[in-house]
Design a protein around this motif. Structure first.
Motif: not given
Length: 363
Positions: A101-127
């Motif tokens: 799989a490749h999530a495309g535009r739905k990538a770099s988001t929180f797992r369901p029990w950790s929050g909602e929305g975008v995971v910032a790059e400073s918190d381990g997210g990515w472009p």
């Protein structure tokens, strides 16, 4: 014969019954690595009698993950633990499979029990990337539209991941073309407004998926089956629909795809989906009837009677269960008991089989 417990041949792979574990994200990996959670989670369903265990959406690249905790298969170091898990699955008489799989535009988001929305790059997210720069919704990251080099990288990543899947001992690959992830994003005119050879017409929008299928088949052996999961409809006017899915499925059949896993939705927030028992079976039935390709039905199939009715009537060739397998890892064993089918229990559990007695009496 109870149809649900008849074997099914997919090329050289024989499924011992028609009950399949649908890919279910566990959001429990670190840097893409599988661990003991995955061994026990997947292994339990093999002990429970499922014929095919499809590992959760497994990212073909770091940027292809849905969340930072997704499984991955983008580097060689991921392979050894997957080999261990797959060896256990195979030892129970089940077939190990993986959803690439490749999530495309739905990538770099929180797992369901950790929050909602975008995971910032400073918190381990990515472009993130997508067909265009349009986000899934206001709470998701804004993607960068893939250019020609980016598209080539996606295809190459799937090809390389398929090679690693073979090394890891998987016997079935499922390509994730559903649920609003990257390949589905290209398919749907609602998420793909490109004006180049990958956008616009039906033929252009399916191009990336066909290229990924071809790249996968380059390294995936001829004797091993390839499945594609499709969202048969966006459930939204002007989106990807059942007619499109039938047309695409016929094309996939002649390109080395063996079965269509028929899901729906995921590409449009708050789409009006008529959720209910077996609500997606109609799409598996239509695709099977009109193209002749094998199909799998998935979605709110929760009882042995429902599962048996689907395969016995020919609406689909397999049923894929997700949440029901979370509730009952041994669903196939109890389904056989309920339907009156004879199946083999694990030797370690045989003494607990209902109505089993020995010369010394019940044990």
């Amino acid at each position: 014969m109870i149809k649900l417990f008849e074997p099914l041949a997919l090329r050289s792979v024989i499924l011992k019954n028609r009950i399949v574990v649908s890919p279910m994200c566990q959001y429990s990996a670190e840097d893409g690595f599988a661990n003991d959670w995955h061994l026990v989670h997947l292994g339990s369903r093999a002990v429970g009698g499922a014929s095919l265990i499809i590992q959760e959406a497994t990212a073909v690249s770091p940027e292809g993950r849905i969340s930072p905790e997704d499984l991955g298969i983008w580097k060689d170091e991921h392979v050894p633990m997957l080999q261990r898990i797959n060896a256990f699955i195979a030892a129970q008489g089940s077939v190990p499979g993986v959803q690439l799989a490749h999530a495309g535009r739905k990538a770099s988001t929180f797992r369901p029990w950790s929050g909602e929305g975008v995971v910032a790059e400073s918190d381990g997210g990515w472009p993130v990337v997508g067909p265009t720069d349009v986000p899934f919704n206001d709470n998701y990251p804004v993607p960068t539209a893939l250019d020609a080099n980016g598209i080539r990288k996606v295809v190459d990543d799937f090809r390389t991941a398929a090679g690693r899947a073979l090394e890891a001992g998987f016997k079935v690959i499922e390509l994730h073309g559903a649920h609003g992830y990257l390949l589905h994003q290209f398919l749907s005119p609602l998420s793909n407004q490109r004006t180049d050879e990958y956008g616009g017409t039906f033929e252009n929008r399916i191009r990336l998926l066909l290229e990924v299928v071809a790249a996968t088949r380059e390294v995936w052996p001829e004797n091993l089956p390839l499945i594609v999961r499709l969202s048969a409809t966006d459930w939204t006017e002007g989106g990807w629909n059942a007619d499109d899915t039938v047309q695409l499925s016929a094309m996939l059949k002649v390109r080395g795809v063996d079965l269509i896993d028929c899901s729906t939705g995921g590409n449009v927030p708050k789409a009006p989906i008529p959720v209910g028992p077996g609500y997606q079976v109609q799409f598996a039935e239509r695709i099977k009837e009109e193209t002749g390709i094998l199909t799998g039905a998935v979605g709110l199939i929760t009882t042995p009677a429902e599962a048996e009715a689907i395969v016995a009537s020919g609406q689909a060739d397999i049923v894929l269960l997700a949440r029901e397998f979370l509730r009952e890892p041994y669903f196939p064993l109890f389904a056989a008991q309920d339907l009156g089918a004879e199946v083999q229990w694990p030797a370690q559990y045989e003494r607990a089989r209902p109505h089993v007695h020995t010369a010394a009496g019940p044990r």
